[in-house]
Design an enzyme around this catalytic site. Structure first.
Site, PDB file in Angstrom:
ATOM      1  N   ASN A  42      14.973 -21.267  43.918  1.00 17.62           N
ATOM      2  CA  ASN A  42      14.580 -20.733  42.610  1.00 17.62           C
ATOM      3  C   ASN A  42      13.152 -20.208  42.727  1.00 17.62           C
ATOM      4  O   ASN A  42      12.293 -20.486  41.912  1.00 17.62           O
ATOM      5  CB  ASN A  42      14.669 -21.842  41.558  1.00 17.62           C
ATOM      6  CG  ASN A  42      14.610 -21.317  40.138  1.00 17.62           C
ATOM      7  OD1 ASN A  42      15.380 -20.459  39.749  1.00 17.62           O
ATOM      8  ND2 ASN A  42      13.684 -21.849  39.351  1.00 17.62           N
TER       9      ASN A  42
ATOM     10  N   ASN B  84       8.851 -21.466  38.916  1.00 20.29           N
ATOM     11  CA  ASN B  84       9.843 -21.348  39.965  1.00 20.29           C
ATOM     12  C   ASN B  84       9.692 -22.481  40.962  1.00 20.29           C
ATOM     13  O   ASN B  84       8.639 -23.113  41.054  1.00 20.29           O
ATOM     14  CB  ASN B  84       9.694 -20.008  40.688  1.00 20.29           C
ATOM     15  CG  ASN B  84       9.864 -18.828  39.752  1.00 20.29           C
ATOM     16  OD1 ASN B  84      10.933 -18.288  39.615  1.00 20.29           O
ATOM     17  ND2 ASN B  84       8.777 -18.447  39.082  1.00 20.29           N
ATOM     18  N   THR B  85      10.751 -22.713  41.725  1.00 17.78           N
ATOM     19  CA  THR B  85      10.758 -23.879  42.607  1.00 17.78           C
ATOM     20  C   THR B  85      11.853 -23.739  43.650  1.00 17.78           C
ATOM     21  O   THR B  85      12.924 -23.222  43.351  1.00 17.78           O
ATOM     22  CB  THR B  85      11.021 -25.165  41.802  1.00 17.78           C
ATOM     23  OG1 THR B  85       9.905 -25.409  40.947  1.00 17.78           O
ATOM     24  CG2 THR B  85      11.190 -26.373  42.691  1.00 17.78           C
ATOM     25  N   THR B  86      11.587 -24.240  44.849  1.00 20.18           N
ATOM     26  CA  THR B  86      12.617 -24.427  45.859  1.00 20.18           C
ATOM     27  C   THR B  86      12.622 -25.898  46.238  1.00 20.18           C
ATOM     28  O   THR B  86      11.607 -26.436  46.691  1.00 20.18           O
ATOM     29  CB  THR B  86      12.354 -23.555  47.101  1.00 20.18           C
ATOM     30  OG1 THR B  86      12.339 -22.175  46.711  1.00 20.18           O
ATOM     31  CG2 THR B  86      13.418 -23.776  48.156  1.00 20.18           C
TER      32      THR B  86
END
Length: 467
Positions: A226, A279-281
């Site tokens: 994301n 956002n994020t991973t």
């Protein structure tokens, strides 16, 4: 007895009175959340699902289609050693501080990756209490369950509601978990993920996974992408993006990175960067070789760093990037057979890049130019006019002017390619749908019974005409 009976009658009267009162927004939203239909282990039977032989852990997914949003649960068959690496500027986690201590004891039971931003953290604690409620874990100091987890932000422009993965969904996914299969794409925690918002790409993303076995060594990598940055393949190409019409043909990730900051402003690309920068991973790697806590920590750092090749830029101030590293300790080779930490880190980094690329689903097409029109009688257009409600946050007003169907968002937020500031034309296409011309897909499909679906498919949103 008389006093007890009196209190009982009073309670019944109060309940009856309360039933006639309108629900507060808080309780109304809670009741709506409880009534949601859940979907478990969606995509497990698709050709794109990752399949591998590793009974040491099970994977379950849960989704609320009305979101759409979801979560992914990894359940290990016994307590495992684990480490964590947190790099992003806005992480949302549970119990990661404990993993950071580095105790040389296997403690971890499960890992949860979830949508719903910080509200989705409820799913992490819900999985942990489920382990106790089913009797698998208990209250003794050496038998307390430990679940860790992280979340992605999947609200805002990604969907028209604020449904989140909750306790009910998390515990159902835990019970549904099975070994050896992981759905890739817009499933589980990655159901409403996007990537590339920094340059306005706003591509659909999802969760990815990859597996590799080298001799007796097993390595698995899982990730929910994301990211603010763009997913990039091994040739430097941008894997998914909705480019502006002014962008050069055949552009690569390097081109838009090298153009910073102009590539994120009007002129070079024709659009400003997205204002929605949350956002994020979130990722998990699992290896079967027995590793010490310090080794797992170094492995997490090395692999997490390597992910900057596949996501560019990575670990920005607006990303909540977290990576968990777990050793199942099933493979305990002699010293002369042991694979070095450096080699495991290098292999796992490649496996993770495969996982990142597998997270990208097929992208719906946008109507960059006006689509072919089909003749629609004025009476049919007028039948579609009216106000459609998607949630408390989003409503759509449709009207007919000069033989054209026009749409305008009238709620708290815009509706994908339909703005609040002015009305735009909904162009009838040959398929029978209506589309909005623009950089991003906005497709409307009417059912003839007062309902409309926007962007039919994995990311669809349903609305109904107010009566």
């Amino acid at each position: 007895m008389k006093r007890a009976r009196a209190y009982g009658m009073l309670g019944a009267a109060m309940a009856a009175a309360a039933a006639m009162l309108p629900l507060s927004p808080l309780f109304a939203q809670s009741a709506e959340q409880d009534a949601l239909k859940l979907t478990l282990n969606d995509g497990y039977d698709t050709p794109d699902a990752l399949r591998f032989d590793w009974p040491a852990f099970k994977i379950g997914t849960g989704q609320y289609e009305a979101g759409p949003t979801g979560l992914t649960v990894f359940r290990f068959n016994r307590k495992m050693l684990a480490a964590v690496d947190i790099r992003g500027g806005g992480p949302g986690t549970v119990n990661t501080e404990y993993l950071g201590i580095g105790y040389p004891f296997p403690e971890l039971d499960s890992v949860v990756l979830s949508g719903g931003s910080w509200y989705g953290l409820e799913a992490v604690t819900a999985v942990n209490t489920a382990l106790k409620d089913e009797g698998y874990r208990g209250g003794n100091w050496d038998n307390v369950g430990l679940t860790v987890g992280s979340i992605i932000y999947d609200f805002g422009g990604r969907r028209l509601n604020e449904i989140y993965p909750d306790k009910r969904l998390a515990q159902a996914a835990l019970k549904a978990a099975v070994p050896g299969v992981f759905p890739r794409g817009a499933y589980g925690a990655g159901r409403s993920a996007v990537s590339g918002s920094i340059f306005g790409c706003n591509a659909h993303s999802g969760q990815g996974g990859a597996f590799r076995q080298v001799g007796d060594l097993k390595i698995a990598a899982f990730t929910v992408v994301n990211a603010l940055g763009v997913v990039t393949d091994r040739e430097g190409r941008t894997a998914a993006c909705y480019p502006d019409k002014t962008w050069p043909a055949g552009f690569k990730t390097h081109d838009i990175l090298a153009g910073t900051p102009d590539s994120g402003k009007p002129g070079w690309t024709g659009v400003a960067p997205s204002a929605e920068k949350k956002n994020t991973t979130i990722s998990l790697i699992v290896v079967n070789q027995k590793m010490e806590p310090w080794e797992l920590k170094r492995l997490a750092i090395q692999v997490h760093t390597s992910m900057a090749r596949g996501i560019q830029p990575f670990q920005t101030e607006f990303d909540g990037d977290v990576l968990y590293a777990v050793s199942t300790a099933e493979y305990t080779p002699a010293d002369d057979k042991r694979i070095s930490l450096l080699d495991i880190g290098t292999i796992t980094s490649e496996v993770m890049w495969d996982a990142i690329l597998s997270a990208v689903p097929r992208q719906p097409q946008a109507a960059l130019e006006a689509p072919p029109r089909r003749g629609v009688e004025a009476a049919a257009l007028h039948k579609l006019s009216g106000r459609y409600r998607f949630s408390a946050l989003a409503e759509l007003d449709l009207k007919v002017e000069d033989g054209r169907l026009l749409g305008q968002a009238v709620g708290e937020r815009k509706i994908f390619g339909i703005p609040k500031e002015n009305a735009v034309e909904l162009v009838p296409a040959e398929t029978g749908d209506y589309v909005v011309q623009g950089r991003y897909p906005t497709v409307l499909r009417f059912d003839g019974r007062g309902g409309v679906t926007i962007n039919p498919g994995r990311w669809q949103q349903h609305g109904r005409k107010n009566r």
